[in-house]
Design a protein around this motif. Structure first.
Motif: not given
Length: 354
Positions: A64-84, A99-104
């Motif tokens: 569902e990601v929109e076309p603005y996001l290209r393969d070479d764009h940077l992203v910040v990834g986080i994994k807490v427990g099983d949530e990514v 401001n978010d909640e990840v893995g509780g």
């Protein structure tokens, strides 16, 4: 140049010209009690909450990601427990804080476009769970968030509150991985991705700072200005006891490469790949006292290394199989950012060379 971009840059430059010699100690708006040089706390231009944080983030699947996001764009990834989850730079460039909640866990994902630095820290403070906003202030051209519970100001790069009721408090940090969208999808194809449905209207296909990422000019000065490397070179900085050692992407240009290193008396492992656009670091001494020796594992993302017991470890420092399965490596505070910010916050950082 798009009108909104031109206006934003012009506003920032005008405020810089007006404020660069101001002493924050004489400004009622800035208040008192700063733990950093008040004369170097600058008004960045847009004002408090002029850059709106994302307080009700909505996430989508990869499909569902929109076309603005290209393969070479940077992203910040986080994994807490099983949530990514992944937070794309093209959204962070316009909002700086999610401001978010990840893995509780309540987290604040903070990103400063002027220093290219991202951190995830806990919103659970000594006064309870809060949210963070963009204060509009800068120190060494780096983001100063404020917490909405006490209105205290925080330095992203110093990783602590620098003014207000919570001065000197340090938030708990969560490990993150900054990499290309192409690499992140390869590692975690079931990731959730921050949506452009942020509650505000922005052109997420447009970068708001012109050629800032590649040019040698700065919107705001830094002091000292360490020019041993190009100011905008992206590097991984490992911080221990207020000292920093920097690892360059060019040192990891032969596939997946790894170093079992020591810094400030700590046993660490640093693994990265220029081609896959990531560098991460961990403490390789376990709570039992055992010091692990790692070797790189190529072409197996998110697996990046194996130890002497034959256990394989992923990019978040988790042992996924073998005798150490289920073990989590500790991590020292580290992040990726432009060289200019490490050289100004931590004078004369060491530069690693293989």
């Amino acid at each position: 140049m798009r009108p909104i971009l031109f206006s934003f840059l012009l506003m920032g430059l005008l405020f810089f010209s007006a404020c660069k010699n101001d002493d924050a100690s004489g400004s009622d708006a800035l208040g008192a009690g700063w733990s950093i040089s008040q004369s170097e706390v600058l008004n960045g231009g847009p004002g408090k909450d002029g850059i709106p944080s994302v307080d009700n983030p909505i996430f989508v699947d990869v499909a569902e990601v929109e076309p603005y996001l290209r393969d070479d764009h940077l992203v910040v990834g986080i994994k807490v427990g099983d949530e990514v989850k992944a937070y794309p730079h093209p959204i962070l460039d316009w909002h700086e804080i999610v401001n978010d909640e990840v893995g509780g866990e309540p987290i604040a994902l903070t990103y400063c476009p002027l220093t290219g630095s991202a951190l995830a820290w806990s919103r659970r403070l000594s006064v309870g769970v809060t949210t963070f906003g963009v204060s509009g202030l800068l120190y060494q051209t780096n983001l100063i968030p404020y917490d909405r519970e006490t209105d205290s100001n925080w330095s992203q790069m110093l990783m602590q509150s620098v003014q207000g009721q919570l001065r000197d408090e340090e938030p708990a940090l969560f490990p993150i991985v900054e990499t290309s969208w192409a690499s992140w999808q390869k590692m975690y194809p079931n990731t959730k991705v921050l949506s452009t449905n942020t509650g505000t209207t922005r052109n997420y296909g447009s970068y708001p700072y012109g050629d800032y990422r590649t040019a040698n000019w700065l919107l705001f000065n830094v002091n000292p200005r360490d020019e041993r490397l190009n100011l905008k070179e992206r590097v991984h900085g490992l911080r221990i006891d207020n000292q920093v050692k920097v690892y360059r992407f060019g040192s990891f240009n032969e596939g997946t490469r790894l170093v079992n290193d020591q810094f400030m008396g700590k046993d660490v492992v640093v693994v990265g790949s220029e081609a896959d656009n990531y560098i991460v670091s961990f403490n390789r001494r376990l709570e039992s006292g055992e010091v692990l020796e790692f070797t790189a594992v190529p072409d197996a993302l998110p697996i990046v290394m194996t130890d002497q017991s034959g256990s394989n470890w992923n990019i978040f420092g988790e042992a996924v199989d073998g005798p150490k399965a289920g073990t989590q490596l500790g991590f020292e505070s580290s992040l990726i950012g432009y060289w200019l910010t490490f050289g100004s916050f931590y004078p004369q950082p060491a530069i690693f060379e293989f």
